[in-house]
Design a protein around this motif. Structure first.
Motif, PDB file in Angstrom:
ATOM      1  N   VAL A 176       0.835  -1.200   0.000  1.00 53.17           N
ATOM      2  CA  VAL A 176       0.000   0.000   0.000  1.00 53.17           C
ATOM      3  C   VAL A 176       0.871   1.252   0.000  1.00 53.17           C
ATOM      4  O   VAL A 176       0.616   2.205  -0.755  1.00 53.17           O
ATOM      5  CB  VAL A 176      -0.966   0.004   1.203  1.00 53.17           C
ATOM      6  N   PHE A 177       1.904   1.266   0.825  1.00 52.56           N
ATOM      7  CA  PHE A 177       2.809   2.416   0.850  1.00 52.56           C
ATOM      8  C   PHE A 177       3.454   2.631  -0.516  1.00 52.56           C
ATOM      9  O   PHE A 177       3.596   3.767  -0.964  1.00 52.56           O
ATOM     10  CB  PHE A 177       3.881   2.245   1.928  1.00 52.56           C
ATOM     11  N   GLN A 178       3.824   1.532  -1.187  1.00 50.33           N
ATOM     12  CA  GLN A 178       4.439   1.677  -2.508  1.00 50.33           C
ATOM     13  C   GLN A 178       3.467   2.288  -3.512  1.00 50.33           C
ATOM     14  O   GLN A 178       3.839   3.167  -4.304  1.00 50.33           O
ATOM     15  CB  GLN A 178       4.931   0.319  -3.029  1.00 50.33           C
ATOM     16  N   ASP A 179       2.216   1.840  -3.492  1.00 51.63           N
ATOM     17  CA  ASP A 179       1.211   2.424  -4.385  1.00 51.63           C
ATOM     18  C   ASP A 179       1.043   3.913  -4.116  1.00 51.63           C
ATOM     19  O   ASP A 179       0.972   4.728  -5.054  1.00 51.63           O
ATOM     20  CB  ASP A 179      -0.139   1.717  -4.199  1.00 51.63           C
ATOM     21  N   LEU A 180       0.981   4.280  -2.850  1.00 52.76           N
ATOM     22  CA  LEU A 180       0.780   5.686  -2.493  1.00 52.76           C
ATOM     23  C   LEU A 180       1.998   6.536  -2.849  1.00 52.76           C
ATOM     24  O   LEU A 180       1.863   7.686  -3.281  1.00 52.76           O
ATOM     25  CB  LEU A 180       0.455   5.801  -1.003  1.00 52.76           C
ATOM     26  N   ILE A 181       3.189   5.974  -2.689  1.00 53.03           N
ATOM     27  CA  ILE A 181       4.413   6.677  -3.102  1.00 53.03           C
ATOM     28  C   ILE A 181       4.394   6.929  -4.609  1.00 53.03           C
ATOM     29  O   ILE A 181       4.666   8.045  -5.080  1.00 53.03           O
ATOM     30  CB  ILE A 181       5.670   5.875  -2.700  1.00 53.03           C
ATOM     31  N   ASP A 182       4.066   5.896  -5.373  1.00 54.54           N
ATOM     32  CA  ASP A 182       4.028   6.033  -6.834  1.00 54.54           C
ATOM     33  C   ASP A 182       3.017   7.092  -7.271  1.00 54.54           C
ATOM     34  O   ASP A 182       3.278   7.898  -8.173  1.00 54.54           O
ATOM     35  CB  ASP A 182       3.678   4.694  -7.481  1.00 54.54           C
ATOM     36  N   GLU A 183       1.850   7.088  -6.638  1.00 51.51           N
ATOM     37  CA  GLU A 183       0.820   8.069  -6.967  1.00 51.51           C
ATOM     38  C   GLU A 183       1.290   9.485  -6.645  1.00 51.51           C
ATOM     39  O   GLU A 183       1.068  10.423  -7.419  1.00 51.51           O
ATOM     40  CB  GLU A 183      -0.459   7.759  -6.185  1.00 51.51           C
ATOM     41  N   SER A 184       1.950   9.643  -5.500  1.00 46.71           N
ATOM     42  CA  SER A 184       2.407  10.976  -5.106  1.00 46.71           C
ATOM     43  C   SER A 184       3.544  11.470  -5.993  1.00 46.71           C
ATOM     44  O   SER A 184       3.660  12.674  -6.238  1.00 46.71           O
ATOM     45  CB  SER A 184       2.832  10.982  -3.627  1.00 46.71           C
ATOM     46  N   HIS A 185       4.374  10.565  -6.482  1.00 43.63           N
ATOM     47  CA  HIS A 185       5.391  10.967  -7.466  1.00 43.63           C
ATOM     48  C   HIS A 185       4.714  11.574  -8.693  1.00 43.63           C
ATOM     49  O   HIS A 185       5.150  12.618  -9.212  1.00 43.63           O
ATOM     50  CB  HIS A 185       6.230   9.761  -7.898  1.00 43.63           C
ATOM     51  N   PHE A 186       3.671  10.925  -9.175  1.00 41.22           N
ATOM     52  CA  PHE A 186       2.968  11.428 -10.364  1.00 41.22           C
ATOM     53  C   PHE A 186       2.340  12.792 -10.084  1.00 41.22           C
ATOM     54  O   PHE A 186       2.420  13.710 -10.909  1.00 41.22           O
ATOM     55  CB  PHE A 186       1.897  10.434 -10.812  1.00 41.22           C
ATOM     56  N   HIS A 187       1.718  12.938  -8.909  1.00 37.63           N
ATOM     57  CA  HIS A 187       1.084  14.205  -8.583  1.00 37.63           C
ATOM     58  C   HIS A 187       2.118  15.323  -8.432  1.00 37.63           C
ATOM     59  O   HIS A 187       1.911  16.439  -8.915  1.00 37.63           O
ATOM     60  CB  HIS A 187       0.262  14.073  -7.302  1.00 37.63           C
ATOM     61  N   LEU A 188       3.243  15.032  -7.759  1.00 36.11           N
ATOM     62  CA  LEU A 188       4.290  16.040  -7.609  1.00 36.11           C
ATOM     63  C   LEU A 188       4.828  16.460  -8.975  1.00 36.11           C
ATOM     64  O   LEU A 188       5.045  17.649  -9.228  1.00 36.11           O
ATOM     65  CB  LEU A 188       5.425  15.512  -6.727  1.00 36.11           C
ATOM     66  N   LYS A 189       5.019  15.500  -9.845  1.00 37.39           N
ATOM     67  CA  LYS A 189       5.487  15.806 -11.208  1.00 37.39           C
ATOM     68  C   LYS A 189       4.478  16.709 -11.926  1.00 37.39           C
ATOM     69  O   LYS A 189       4.862  17.713 -12.547  1.00 37.39           O
ATOM     70  CB  LYS A 189       5.684  14.510 -11.990  1.00 37.39           C
ATOM     71  N   SER A 190       3.208  16.370 -11.851  1.00 39.70           N
ATOM     72  CA  SER A 190       2.166  17.149 -12.530  1.00 39.70           C
ATOM     73  C   SER A 190       2.117  18.575 -11.994  1.00 39.70           C
ATOM     74  O   SER A 190       2.104  19.554 -12.760  1.00 39.70           O
ATOM     75  CB  SER A 190       0.802  16.483 -12.349  1.00 39.70           C
ATOM     76  N   PHE A 191       2.118  18.708 -10.667  1.00 38.26           N
ATOM     77  CA  PHE A 191       2.002  20.033 -10.066  1.00 38.26           C
ATOM     78  C   PHE A 191       3.283  20.842 -10.257  1.00 38.26           C
ATOM     79  O   PHE A 191       3.232  22.058 -10.471  1.00 38.26           O
ATOM     80  CB  PHE A 191       1.667  19.916  -8.576  1.00 38.26           C
ATOM     81  N   GLY A 192       4.445  20.179 -10.180  1.00 36.78           N
ATOM     82  CA  GLY A 192       5.710  20.877 -10.392  1.00 36.78           C
ATOM     83  C   GLY A 192       5.822  21.447 -11.786  1.00 36.78           C
ATOM     84  O   GLY A 192       6.269  22.596 -11.981  1.00 36.78           O
ATOM     85  N   ASN A 193       5.405  20.669 -12.785  1.00 36.93           N
ATOM     86  CA  ASN A 193       5.440  21.165 -14.163  1.00 36.93           C
ATOM     87  C   ASN A 193       4.464  22.314 -14.373  1.00 36.93           C
ATOM     88  O   ASN A 193       4.749  23.259 -15.129  1.00 36.93           O
ATOM     89  CB  ASN A 193       5.145  20.029 -15.138  1.00 36.93           C
ATOM     90  N   MET A 194       3.330  22.273 -13.689  1.00 39.86           N
ATOM     91  CA  MET A 194       2.371  23.381 -13.802  1.00 39.86           C
ATOM     92  C   MET A 194       2.926  24.633 -13.131  1.00 39.86           C
ATOM     93  O   MET A 194       2.744  25.748 -13.646  1.00 39.86           O
ATOM     94  CB  MET A 194       1.035  22.978 -13.173  1.00 39.86           C
ATOM     95  N   MET A 195       3.597  24.472 -11.993  1.00 39.99           N
ATOM     96  CA  MET A 195       4.220  25.621 -11.335  1.00 39.99           C
ATOM     97  C   MET A 195       5.265  26.261 -12.246  1.00 39.99           C
ATOM     98  O   MET A 195       5.370  27.495 -12.321  1.00 39.99           O
ATOM     99  CB  MET A 195       4.859  25.190 -10.014  1.00 39.99           C
ATOM    100  N   ALA A 196       6.042  25.423 -12.930  1.00 43.98           N
ATOM    101  CA  ALA A 196       7.061  25.944 -13.844  1.00 43.98           C
ATOM    102  C   ALA A 196       6.416  26.728 -14.983  1.00 43.98           C
ATOM    103  O   ALA A 196       6.920  27.791 -15.387  1.00 43.98           O
ATOM    104  CB  ALA A 196       7.898  24.795 -14.392  1.00 43.98           C
ATOM    105  N   LYS A 197       5.291  26.242 -15.496  1.00 41.38           N
ATOM    106  CA  LYS A 197       4.606  26.959 -16.576  1.00 41.38           C
ATOM    107  C   LYS A 197       4.121  28.328 -16.116  1.00 41.38           C
ATOM    108  O   LYS A 197       4.114  29.292 -16.878  1.00 41.38           O
ATOM    109  CB  LYS A 197       3.424  26.130 -17.081  1.00 41.38           C
ATOM    110  N   LEU A 198       3.731  28.401 -14.852  1.00 42.92           N
ATOM    111  CA  LEU A 198       3.261  29.677 -14.291  1.00 42.92           C
ATOM    112  C   LEU A 198       4.412  30.599 -13.875  1.00 42.92           C
ATOM    113  O   LEU A 198       4.187  31.759 -13.555  1.00 42.92           O
ATOM    114  CB  LEU A 198       2.376  29.413 -13.072  1.00 42.92           C
ATOM    115  N   GLY A 199       5.634  30.051 -13.846  1.00 41.58           N
ATOM    116  CA  GLY A 199       6.788  30.846 -13.414  1.00 41.58           C
ATOM    117  C   GLY A 199       6.929  30.938 -11.914  1.00 41.58           C
ATOM    118  O   GLY A 199       7.566  31.860 -11.398  1.00 41.58           O
TER     119      GLY A 199
END
Length: 270
Positions: A176-199
């Motif tokens: 379960v922890f591994q699934d949640l880690i993998d999901e959070s990696h994807f979310h951090l990647k998505s949000f980080g790239n959006m932050m970069a687009k916004l500057g």
């Protein structure tokens, strides 16, 4: 060993946020792949530390410099990789890590050989203008607050779940922890790239030890479910607030992912 872990934690963040900041899709993708490899290094180092009856923490001492171009980011990353080499030993794990990082250094050198790769970086310009989107100031403000809050939350969850996973003897908990880690990696990647687009790209704040040293698992899970429920509400509110079909669909997509996170956490309660 904890000093090595701290340096590796910082390198993982440096590679990850370099991938967010850089616009070139090929370089961005490659660096993100390397960041996941670096995170696995952290996992293996932590296992070695615990097997030696020692411990580690998530302290860090780093700044995300607002670089002006791709080569400035890449050169800073190269220096950090070279600097960490002195912390490795002569064991099999160290050999594996050094080999991985030698390959990354070789890739970095190929980037630096081609001047066309040196593009202007806009991830830190603070302009808060989303490319190819017509968003009102109110919508931009809502998106900004969400991204800062949720990028920290996902960073926190990755580290907290990894800390607990390293210490569990339960196969169910580990999975379960591994699934949640993998999901959070994807979310951090998505949000980080959006932050970069916004500057507005920025490092999440550092974790306090009380955040990740969990003494009451049941309370942690109950509180975690409540946080996931709150995140669902935030995603729904943002989806409704942003009058852009593509972005609204994305936040609905994230919202429904939170549903399954709650179900995963409920497994732990059982």
């Amino acid at each position: 060993m904890n000093k090595l872990y701290q340096k590796k934690h910082q390198l993982w963040l440096s590679i990850t946020f370099a991938s967010f900041a850089i616009d070139n899709e090929e370089i961005k993708s490659k660096l993100y792949d390397f960041s996941l490899i670096s995170f696995r290094h952290m996992k293996w180092i932590s296992s070695n530390i615990l097997s030696s009856s020692e411990s580690y923490n998530y302290d860090r001492n780093m700044i995300l410099y607002k670089q002006e171009d791709t080569f400035a980011i890449i050169n800073a990353l190269k220096k950090e990789i070279l600097d960490i080499q002195k912390y490795y030993g002569d064991d099999t794990l160290s050999d594996r890590i050094k080999t991985d990082e030698k390959y990354l250094l070789d890739y970095i050198d190929t980037i630096l050989k081609d001047d066309s790769n040196n593009q202007k970086i806009t991830a830190f310009n603070m302009k808060r203008k989303y490319p190819n989107k017509e968003l009102s100031q109110e919508q931009i403000d809502a998106l900004t607050i969400f991204l800062f809050d949720e990028s920290y939350k996902e960073y926190e969850l990755i580290l907290v779940y990894a800390y607990m996973q390293a210490r569990t003897t339960s196969t169910l908990q580990f999975d379960v922890f591994q699934d949640l880690i993998d999901e959070s990696h994807f979310h951090l990647k998505s949000f980080g790239n959006m932050m970069a687009k916004l500057g507005i790209l920025a490092l999440p704040r550092e974790l306090h030890e009380l955040t990740y040293v969990v003494t009451d698992l049941e309370k942690f899970i109950v509180d975690g479910i409540a946080e996931e429920e709150a995140a669902k509400i935030m995603c729904k509110e943002l989806s409704d607030a942003i009058k852009d079909e593509e972005l609204s669909k994305f936040f609905d997509f994230i919202n429904f992912q939170e549903n399954y996170h709650i179900e995963l956490m409920k497994k732990l309660l059982k």
